[in-house]
Design a protein around this motif. Sequence first.
Motif, mmCIF file in Angstrom:
data_model
loop_
_atom_site.group_PDB
_atom_site.id
_atom_site.type_symbol
_atom_site.label_atom_id
_atom_site.label_comp_id
_atom_site.label_asym_id
_atom_site.label_seq_id
_atom_site.Cartn_x
_atom_site.Cartn_y
_atom_site.Cartn_z
ATOM 1 N N ASP B 2 19.016 -59.092 13.465
ATOM 2 C CA ASP B 2 19.221 -57.712 13.080
ATOM 3 C C ASP B 2 18.017 -56.859 13.466
ATOM 4 O O ASP B 2 16.888 -57.210 13.159
ATOM 5 N N SER B 4 17.008 -52.385 14.192
ATOM 6 C CA SER B 4 17.511 -51.020 14.313
ATOM 7 C C SER B 4 16.612 -50.244 15.260
ATOM 8 O O SER B 4 15.417 -50.497 15.334
ATOM 9 N N GLU B 6 15.430 -46.401 16.598
ATOM 10 C CA GLU B 6 15.386 -44.987 16.241
ATOM 11 C C GLU B 6 14.509 -44.278 17.255
ATOM 12 O O GLU B 6 13.398 -44.729 17.541
#
Lengths: 542, 112
Positions: B2, B4, B6
Amino acid sequence: MKVLVADDDAITRRMVEGVLRRWGYDVVVAEDGDQAWASLQGDDAPQMAILDWQMPGLDGVEVCRRLRAQTGRPYVYVVVLTSRDTSQDLAQGAEAGADDYLVKPFDPPRLKMRVRAGLRILQLQAELMKSVENYKRADAELEQARVREVETGARIQQTLLLGQPPPGLFGARIAAITSPSQMIDGDFYDFFVHNESCFDVIVGDVMGKGIPGALIGAAVKSHLQRALSQLIYSDRGSLPEPEDIIAVVHSDVTKELIKLETFATLCYARFDRAKMKLTLVDCGHTATIHWQPSKDATRLLQGDNVPLGFIETETYKQIEQSFEPGDLFFFYSDGVTEAMSSTGEMFGVDRLRELIRRGGLIEPHKLIERVRAAVVAFTQSETFADDLTCVAVKMDEVPWGAPLVHAEIIVTSELNQLQKIRSFVSEAVERGEGAELDDEAHYQLLLAVNEAASNIVRHAHGGRSGETIVVSSDLFTDRIVIRLSHHGQPFDPATAKPPSFDGTREGGFGVYMIEQCVDEVQYLSEADGKNTIRLVKRESTR
Amino acid sequence: MDMSVEQKGDVAVVSVRADHLDASVSEEFKRELAPVLEEHQFVLLDMGQLRFVDSAGLGAILSCLRKVSGNGGDLKLCNLAKPVRASFEIARMHRIMDILGTEEDALRAFSR
């Protein structure tokens, strides 16, 4: 050359002054004894003095006497002028230190002869002084060179020839000192560590001190090492008995030592902590002191062999002694027991035994310092008449062999097992029994175990999954031991490529990181095709 | 694995949402990061959640650095937990990687 002419009679004075100047001498004159004395005391004073006996103030003989009483000034050749030619006067002049005399009145040739004789003597003396100076300087330089050589020798011996006690031995602590009597000495010691439970301590003493003693000590040591490796090699890797090692050394060196008219006493002690047994070959060395805290008693261990270099036919035999946790063994040179007090009394073995019995519980390095201090106090001297050497071997109080806690898990050869292995190691560390690792050490151990496991998974079975890997943890008071065992291909760390620290290659960090993270790493090939990576992390002593 | 992404200015900030980066996940890490590295010249890896990085993890980060540098870009790291930083130091990788304290520090370093 400068000549002083001292006479209160102006006629004689001028006559002497005149002829001396004509002959090329540098002349100073004095009208009485006090002037003469002042002139002789100045800088650049005359080297020859022609003194009238009878003068106002100091007379010539008195000036001469004072000159001779002085030290630290260049020699002045003194000729006394007298009008009284009696042997009594002559004796008085000679006794005052005059070199020659002239009876007044005298003619210039006679004066010339006396002055030239004096000049020759002064020249000879100057030459003699010069060569004495030269000899002295050469002698001082030689002495300096000798001192430098001995100092260098002592440094070499302390740093390169004396084996240092191995630190971090499992289950035993060793400390050693040697205080040479002449900066460099014939006492020596060495340590061979064979494996986790077995090590040898060798303490020796060569008859004779200084550089020859140290060289023979070094030679005996090198023969010991040679004998050890030769025997291990010829017996396909098994550890030779101490008596066999000594037999080889004996056959190598005794004949030579006899020729050199010297000998060496030696104590070869093997400690086997698995069997709790000491094996000792005593080649005429001082008796080893064995302190047993359980009995609060000391005993002397002594064989009946003669020193190396005594007789060629000697057969060296080892003796055995069992020991218990907490026991202490004390080896020493006769410089300790034969140290002499100012009243001629010897320090003696009983005094040493009592010191050890009272101090057996303290750390070995403190104990040997205490012994040294006791010898200094006894002899009231910081410098020793003989080399003084002590080696103390103290067994840990806790028994070895069995760990406090043992645990193991079985995992399969897959990378997703790594986390499970790390958790297993963390559990062992966090159990809090045995060695305590701080966060940093804990992480280092995790990293090392992880790298070792990762290597096994990826390489030991050709990348096959489903193979068995056994991971075990053993907690000891001072260390944690992790073993990773498998039946795949053994790993040879020598074939691992070193990492590149400039970022040009991604691999190769694993083996390097393992070495950085733990105190000990061993790649063992065991029975039945089992291969084990053994990692040891010790409790930090900081 | 996992993670993320940005975008903050020119920099793609990638937060690694995993407890460990070891040999079991290093290939996956590289695979998942590959598209980010292709799209962005400047990449910041926020390592804040990681508690363990082994040599394979270090190797994966090193390969990312090389890929980004090859495109004329830059890769920096921030928020390393103490043990994770120890991994970099043990392998002496802290010398070739730009490791910064907070995300802010890192973004400032990018803009210089």
